[in-house]
Design an enzyme around this catalytic site. Structure first.
Site, PDB file in Angstrom:
ATOM      1  N   GLY A 163       0.864  -1.190   0.000  1.00  0.00           N
ATOM      2  CA  GLY A 163       0.000   0.000   0.000  1.00  0.00           C
ATOM      3  C   GLY A 163       0.894   1.231   0.000  1.00  0.00           C
ATOM      4  N   ILE A 165       2.364   2.925   2.412  1.00  0.00           N
ATOM      5  CA  ILE A 165       3.590   2.881   3.234  1.00  0.00           C
ATOM      6  C   ILE A 165       4.588   1.886   2.635  1.00  0.00           C
ATOM      7  CG2 ILE A 165       4.523   2.405   5.542  1.00  0.00           C
ATOM      8  CD1 ILE A 165       1.801   3.384   6.679  1.00  0.00           C
ATOM      9  N   THR A 243       6.267  -2.606  11.369  1.00  0.00           N
ATOM     10  CA  THR A 243       5.781  -1.298  11.821  1.00  0.00           C
ATOM     11  C   THR A 243       4.273  -1.218  11.582  1.00  0.00           C
ATOM     12  OG1 THR A 243       6.377  -0.399   9.654  1.00  0.00           O
ATOM     13  CG2 THR A 243       7.911   0.037  11.452  1.00  0.00           C
ATOM     14  N   ARG A 245       1.003  -3.805  12.552  1.00  0.00           N
ATOM     15  CA  ARG A 245       0.246  -4.123  13.759  1.00  0.00           C
ATOM     16  C   ARG A 245       0.832  -5.375  14.386  1.00  0.00           C
ATOM     17  NH1 ARG A 245      -1.210   0.325  13.812  1.00  0.00           N
ATOM     18  NH2 ARG A 245      -3.327   1.184  13.763  1.00  0.00           N
ATOM     19  N   GLU A 274      -0.221  -4.010  23.602  1.00  0.00           N
ATOM     20  CA  GLU A 274       0.609  -2.824  23.843  1.00  0.00           C
ATOM     21  C   GLU A 274       0.154  -2.142  25.128  1.00  0.00           C
ATOM     22  OE1 GLU A 274       0.706  -0.372  20.336  1.00  0.00           O
ATOM     23  OE2 GLU A 274       1.578  -1.977  19.130  1.00  0.00           O
ATOM     24  N   HIS A 293       5.820   1.814  19.433  1.00  0.00           N
ATOM     25  CA  HIS A 293       4.805   2.260  18.467  1.00  0.00           C
ATOM     26  C   HIS A 293       4.962   3.758  18.143  1.00  0.00           C
ATOM     27  CE1 HIS A 293       0.603   1.021  16.822  1.00  0.00           C
ATOM     28  NE2 HIS A 293       1.192   1.909  16.016  1.00  0.00           N
ATOM     29  N   ALA A 295       6.408   4.855  15.005  1.00  0.00           N
ATOM     30  CA  ALA A 295       6.808   5.031  13.601  1.00  0.00           C
ATOM     31  C   ALA A 295       6.276   6.336  12.997  1.00  0.00           C
ATOM     32  CB  ALA A 295       6.363   3.833  12.767  1.00  0.00           C
TER      33      ALA A 295
HETATM   34  C1  DGY Z   1      -1.624   4.299  12.733  1.00  0.00           C
HETATM   35  O1  DGY Z   1      -1.921   5.466  12.465  1.00  0.00           O
HETATM   36  O2  DGY Z   1      -2.392   3.366  12.532  1.00  0.00           O
HETATM   37  C2  DGY Z   1      -0.255   4.039  13.281  1.00  0.00           C
HETATM   38  O3  DGY Z   1      -0.109   2.769  13.774  1.00  0.00           O
HETATM   39  C3  DGY Z   1       0.123   5.047  14.348  1.00  0.00           C
HETATM   40  O4  DGY Z   1       0.376   6.229  13.743  1.00  0.00           O
END
Ligand code: DGY
Length: 333
Positions: A163, A165, A243, A245, A274, A293, A295
Site C-alpha cells: 500500500g 507505506i 511497523t 500491527r 501494547e 509504536h 513510527a
Molecule cells: C496508525 O496510524 O495506525 C499508526 O499505527 C500510528 O500512527
C-alpha cells in the site's frame, strides 16, 4: 442509515487525549469539547459516561470502541480516529448504528517509511547493541570481528503489503540498491515499472528475502500471518521488521524463531498487546529491537494527523462526507 445532526448548534465532542499542535483549538471554536486529560487511555466507565452524551468522538488506536460501547452512545454520529489503522473500532457495529468512522491515511506515510528504514538499518547493523557496548564500557578496542552485522545495500527486501507505506519503503530501498520483492492482495504494475518491484508469492518472498517488512492492516485474514511456518521458511540470516500491527505476528512463534536463530533478528515497533510488558520474555533476546509504536511520531506528522482527525470530525458533524471515511455507504442509505 446515518444519524442526522441534532438541533444544538455546537455539537458535543469527546476527545480521548490531548492532541499535539493546535487542532483542538479549532475544534473548540465549533464544538463543545471535553478532553480526557490523562496520559493513559480513558477507562471504559469514563468512555461510557462520555458517549452517553457525545455526538462526536476523536479517539486513538489505544481506545477499544466495540459494539457494547456503541450501543450505549445514543447521540453519537461520528468517530474520528487519529490513526490510519482502525482495527480498534468495530466498523460493522458503527455502521449498523449509523455512525460514520474516519481515519488519517496518507499524512503519516513518509514518516512511517523513514522509521521502517531506521529499524531495518539499526537491526542490520546492530546499532542498539553497539550503543549499549559504548555506554557500558565494553568498547575495548577496534576489533575485526566486533558486532558484525548485515549489509543493507544490495540485499533483497521483501515487502508484504504494497500500500502507500509499503511503496514509500520500496522507494527508499532503491536508494540502497536493494532488490525489492513484494506480495500484496493486488499486483501494482506502476510499482513494478517505476520502482522495479517484483511480485512474488508469499512463500517465495519469505524464501528469498534478506529483510522482510510488513505493511498490512490487521484483519481476520492477516492476524497471525507470521507464525511458525512463515518464520521457518525465512533465511537464517534474515531480519524481520514490523511497523504495522503487532497481531499480524504470532509473538510466541517470533520468540521461538529468534531464540532458535531460525531468523537472525527482528525489529518491531508494535506488539500484540501494547505496551509490551517490561518483563515480556521477548525483551530478553539480544536479537530483538523493540520500539514503543512511534513510527509516525514526528512533530510535523503527529500535528497533521491531529488536524486531519479534527477536519474529518467537523465535516462529518456538518452532515458532509468526510474525505477519509471508512464506511461512506451509510451516507447513501
Ligand atoms: C496508525 O496510524 O495506525 C499508526 O499505527 C500510528 O500512527
Amino acid at each position: 442509515m446515518i444519524r442526522l445532526p441534532g438541533r444544538r448548534s455546537r455539537p458535543r465532542v469527546y476527545v480521548t487525549r490531548q492532541l499535539p499542535g493546535d487542532a483542538l483549538d479549532r475544534l473548540r471554536e465549533q464544538a463543545q469539547v471535553d478532553i480526557w486529560g490523562d496520559d493513559l487511555p480513558p477507562p471504559r466507565d469514563e468512555l461510557l459516561a462520555a458517549l452517553a452524551e457525545a455526538e462526536g468522538l476523536i479517539c486513538l488506536l489505544t481506545d477499544n470502541i466495540d459494539a457494547g460501547l456503541l450501543q450505549e452512545a445514543p447521540n453519537l454520529r461520528a468517530i474520528s480516529t487519529m490513526a490510519v489503522g482502525y482495527d480498534h473500532i468495530d466498523i460493522e457495529a458503527a455502521t449498523a448504528n449509523g455512525v460514520l468512522v474516519t481515519h488519517t491515511p496518507g499524512v503519516l506515510t513518509e514518516t512511517t517509511a523513514d522509521f521502517t528504514f531506521a529499524l531495518l538499518l539499526s537491526a542490520a547493523r546492530r546499532l542498539p547493541e553497539g550503543e549499549r557496548a559504548v555506554r557500558e564500557g565494553r568498547w575495548s578496542s577496534w576489533s575485526p570481528s566486533f558486532l558484525l552485522g548485515r549489509d543493507v545495500h544490495g540485499a533483497t527486501l521483501g515487502i508484504v503489503g504494497l500500500g502507500e507505506i509499503g511503496l514509500a519503503v520500496a522507494r527508499r530501498a532503491r536508494g540502497f540498491d536493494m532488490r525489492v520483492l513484494y506480495h500484496s492482495r493486488t499486483r501494482k504494475p506502476a510499482a513494478e515499472e517505476e520502482l522495479g518491484c517484483v511480485y512474488v508469492g508469499f512463500d517465495e518472498l519469505l524464501d528469498e528475502s534478506d529483510f522482510v517488512s510488513v505493511h498490512l492492516p490487521l484483519t481476520p485474514e492477516t492476524r497471525h500471518l507470521f507464525g511458525d511456518a512463515a518464520f521457518e521458511r525465512m533465511k537464517t540470516t534474515a531480519i524481520f521488521v514490523n511497523t504495522a500491527r503487532g497481531a499480524v505476528v504470532d509473538e510466541a512463534a517470533l520468540m521461538r524463531a529468534l531464540e532458535s536463530q531460525a531468523i537472525a533478528g527482528a525489529a518491531v515497533d508494535v506488539a500484540e498487546v501494547e505496551p509490551l510488558p517490561r518483563h515480556d520474555p521477548l525483551l530478553r533476546l539480544p536479537n530483538l529491537l523493540a520500539t514503543p509504536h512511534i513510527a509516525s511520531a514526528s512533530v510535523a506528522t503527529r500535528s497533521r494527523m491531529a488536524e486531519m482527525a479534527v477536519d474529518n470530525l467537523l465535516s462529518a458533524l456538518a452532515g458532509e462526507t468526510p474525505a477519509h471515511c471508512v464506511n461512506p455507504q451509510i451516507i447513501d442509505t
